[in-house]
Motif scaffolding. Structure first.
Motif, short mmCIF file in Angstrom:
data_model
loop_
_atom_site.label_atom_id
_atom_site.label_comp_id
_atom_site.label_asym_id
_atom_site.label_seq_id
_atom_site.Cartn_x
_atom_site.Cartn_y
_atom_site.Cartn_z
N LEU A 16 48.11 -25.73 -0.06
CA LEU A 16 47.66 -25.32 1.27
C LEU A 16 46.58 -24.23 1.15
O LEU A 16 45.58 -24.26 1.85
CB LEU A 16 48.86 -24.81 2.11
CG LEU A 16 48.50 -24.30 3.51
CD1 LEU A 16 47.81 -25.41 4.32
CD2 LEU A 16 49.74 -23.80 4.25
N ALA A 17 46.80 -23.29 0.23
CA ALA A 17 45.81 -22.23 0.03
C ALA A 17 44.45 -22.83 -0.35
O ALA A 17 43.41 -22.42 0.18
CB ALA A 17 46.28 -21.26 -1.06
N GLU A 18 44.46 -23.81 -1.23
CA GLU A 18 43.19 -24.45 -1.63
C GLU A 18 42.52 -25.11 -0.42
O GLU A 18 41.31 -24.94 -0.21
CB GLU A 18 43.44 -25.49 -2.72
CG GLU A 18 42.14 -26.16 -3.16
CD GLU A 18 42.33 -27.38 -4.06
OE1 GLU A 18 43.48 -27.70 -4.39
OE2 GLU A 18 41.31 -28.01 -4.39
N ARG A 19 43.32 -25.82 0.39
CA ARG A 19 42.74 -26.49 1.57
C ARG A 19 42.12 -25.47 2.51
O ARG A 19 41.02 -25.66 3.03
CB ARG A 19 43.82 -27.29 2.31
CG ARG A 19 44.06 -28.67 1.71
CD ARG A 19 44.65 -29.65 2.73
NE ARG A 19 45.90 -29.19 3.31
CZ ARG A 19 47.10 -29.27 2.70
NH1 ARG A 19 47.18 -29.78 1.48
NH2 ARG A 19 48.19 -28.86 3.31
N LEU A 20 42.83 -24.36 2.73
CA LEU A 20 42.32 -23.33 3.64
C LEU A 20 41.03 -22.72 3.09
O LEU A 20 40.05 -22.53 3.82
CB LEU A 20 43.38 -22.24 3.87
CG LEU A 20 44.54 -22.66 4.77
CD1 LEU A 20 45.71 -21.69 4.64
CD2 LEU A 20 44.09 -22.77 6.23
N LEU A 21 41.01 -22.40 1.79
CA LEU A 21 39.79 -21.83 1.20
C LEU A 21 38.62 -22.79 1.36
O LEU A 21 37.51 -22.39 1.72
CB LEU A 21 40.01 -21.49 -0.28
CG LEU A 21 40.95 -20.32 -0.59
CD1 LEU A 21 41.12 -20.17 -2.10
CD2 LEU A 21 40.43 -19.01 0.01
N ARG A 22 38.87 -24.09 1.10
CA ARG A 22 37.79 -25.09 1.22
C ARG A 22 37.32 -25.22 2.67
O ARG A 22 36.17 -25.60 2.92
CB ARG A 22 38.23 -26.45 0.68
CG ARG A 22 38.41 -26.45 -0.82
CD ARG A 22 38.43 -27.85 -1.43
NE ARG A 22 38.80 -27.78 -2.84
CZ ARG A 22 38.00 -27.41 -3.82
NH1 ARG A 22 36.74 -27.11 -3.58
NH2 ARG A 22 38.43 -27.34 -5.08
N ALA A 23 38.21 -24.91 3.62
CA ALA A 23 37.84 -24.99 5.04
C ALA A 23 37.22 -23.67 5.53
O ALA A 23 36.99 -23.49 6.73
CB ALA A 23 39.07 -25.34 5.87
N GLY A 24 37.00 -22.73 4.62
CA GLY A 24 36.34 -21.47 5.01
C GLY A 24 37.30 -20.45 5.62
O GLY A 24 36.87 -19.54 6.33
#
Ligand code: AMP
Ligand code: MG
Length: 346
Positions: A16-24
């Protein structure tokens, strides 16, 4: 406003952290020093959110976290030999190096400086997230000016509603922010912020002296230009007033006891923060023992300053430590927490 989730720093949390980082978006994450508030370092829309969430002054640059040495190529112009030596010796670990930045690093990360601060953390959760390939710009995950956070609960108490996710990786081992060393210029390396990698360790690895940046152990003069922008800002302050006692333990004990008794008479709700041994001598006064070694004191200091606020203390009486080894880092933070309000005990 976000509904802030706190998740264990396991595979699901890291996904989830990776997805959030990729979404800015921003993510609170554990490191071995303190908790960080991370954004994708190369995303110019994400990084400014850090300054908003923390209330951080725009002119205070961020540290970029990498998974390993191989990521430096894209972020720096060159890596001098002595930086290579320190990287081989201390990475992953609590050492941040200031190097010349490449054009890829946005100005919002470096406060438009020509240099960038780089670190490779050793905490397994931070490493698992960094292994996904995003360099992460992250300052400490606290409201600007407050003590840094060393547990996920501390992050939640400062940043609830301001960020979508906090990864919980347990309490931080080092407890103080990384050592910051400027190796970007010719001449000696300059220590801008002491931390878990001590000045003595750096000098031993480099085989030459390391200069102590002005402002590390003394306040900057009005209008003086800081070597590191972070040095000029108020830092690490709980709500209570903090008074720092320096000198020999016996004299510290005497003067801290007297200051406590006087403050208690005035109804100021004093609280003592000191080494375990002194805590025993100062009984039955209200006291938070910080541990035996300087390492333990480093690991507990910020949590204790926060606890002082939770207990409604009006005045914190803090025992100073010798400025050697990790003690230099403890005193750098203690002096700022106290706004340089110190008593020399004789
Ligand atoms: P924080 O992560 O909140 O502990 O802040 C990062 C620290 O690194 C601050 O004290 C900054 O001033 C310092 N820093 C970051 N980038 C640079 C740089 N390019 N030159 C000097 N100091 C820096
Ligand atoms: Mg900070």
């Amino acid at each position: 406003m976000y509904e802030t989730k706190v998740l264990p720093a396991d595979e699901k949390g890291i996904d989830l952290a990776e997805r959030l980082l990729r979404a800015g978006e921003l993510v609170g994450l554990p490191t071995e020093t303190v908790y960080g508030l991370g954004a994708d370092a190369l995303n110019e829309r994400a990084v400014p959110k850090i300054f908003v969430a923390k209330g951080r002054p725009q002119d205070n640059p961020l540290i970029v976290h990498v998974h390993d040495r191989s990521q430096l190529g894209g972020l720096t112009r060159s890596v001098p030999e002595r930086a290579e030596r320190l990287i081989r010796r201390f990475w992953p670990g609590p050492l941040t190096l200031i190097l010349e930045k490449s054009a890829a690093v946005p100005d919002c990360v470096t406060a438009a400086l020509p240099t960038v601060a780089l670190r490779c953390p050793s905490h397994p959760a931070a490493r698992a997230l960094l292994a996904r390939g995003i360099p992460i710009a992250a300052p400490s995950a606290n409201l600007s000016g407050r003590p840094s956070t060393t547990t996920a609960q501390h992050v939640l108490s400062d940043l609830r509603g301001r960020i979508p996710l906090i990864l919980d990786g347990g309490p931080c081992q080092v407890g103080l922010e990384s050592t910051v060393l400027d190796v970007s210029r010719p001449g000696r390396a300059v220590l801008l912020r002491p931390g878990g990698v001590t000045r003595e360790m750096l000098e031993e690895a480099l085989g030459e002296p390391v200069d102590l940046g002005h402002g590390v152990l003394e306040p900057l003069a009005a209008g003086e230009k800081a070597l590191s922008p972070g040095l000029k800002h108020t830092h690490y302050k709980p709500k209570a007033r903090v008074l720092l006692f320096e000198g020999e333990p016996e004299a510290q004990c005497r003067e801290m006891a007297a200051a406590y008794d006087e403050a208690a008479r005035r109804g100021e709700r004093p609280l003592l923060l000191c080494r375990d041994g002194l805590a025993r001598s100062l009984k039955p006064r209200d006291c938070l023992p910080l541990g035996l070694s300087d390492q333990e004191i480093a690991a507990r200091l910020f949590a204790a300053l926060r606890e002082a606020d939770d207990r409604g203390a009006g005045l914190v009486l803090l025992q100073g430590v010798p400025e050697t080894g990790v003690g230099l880092a403890v005193m750098n933070r203690a002096l700022r927490a106290a706004g340089f309000d110190t008593r020399q005990c004789k």
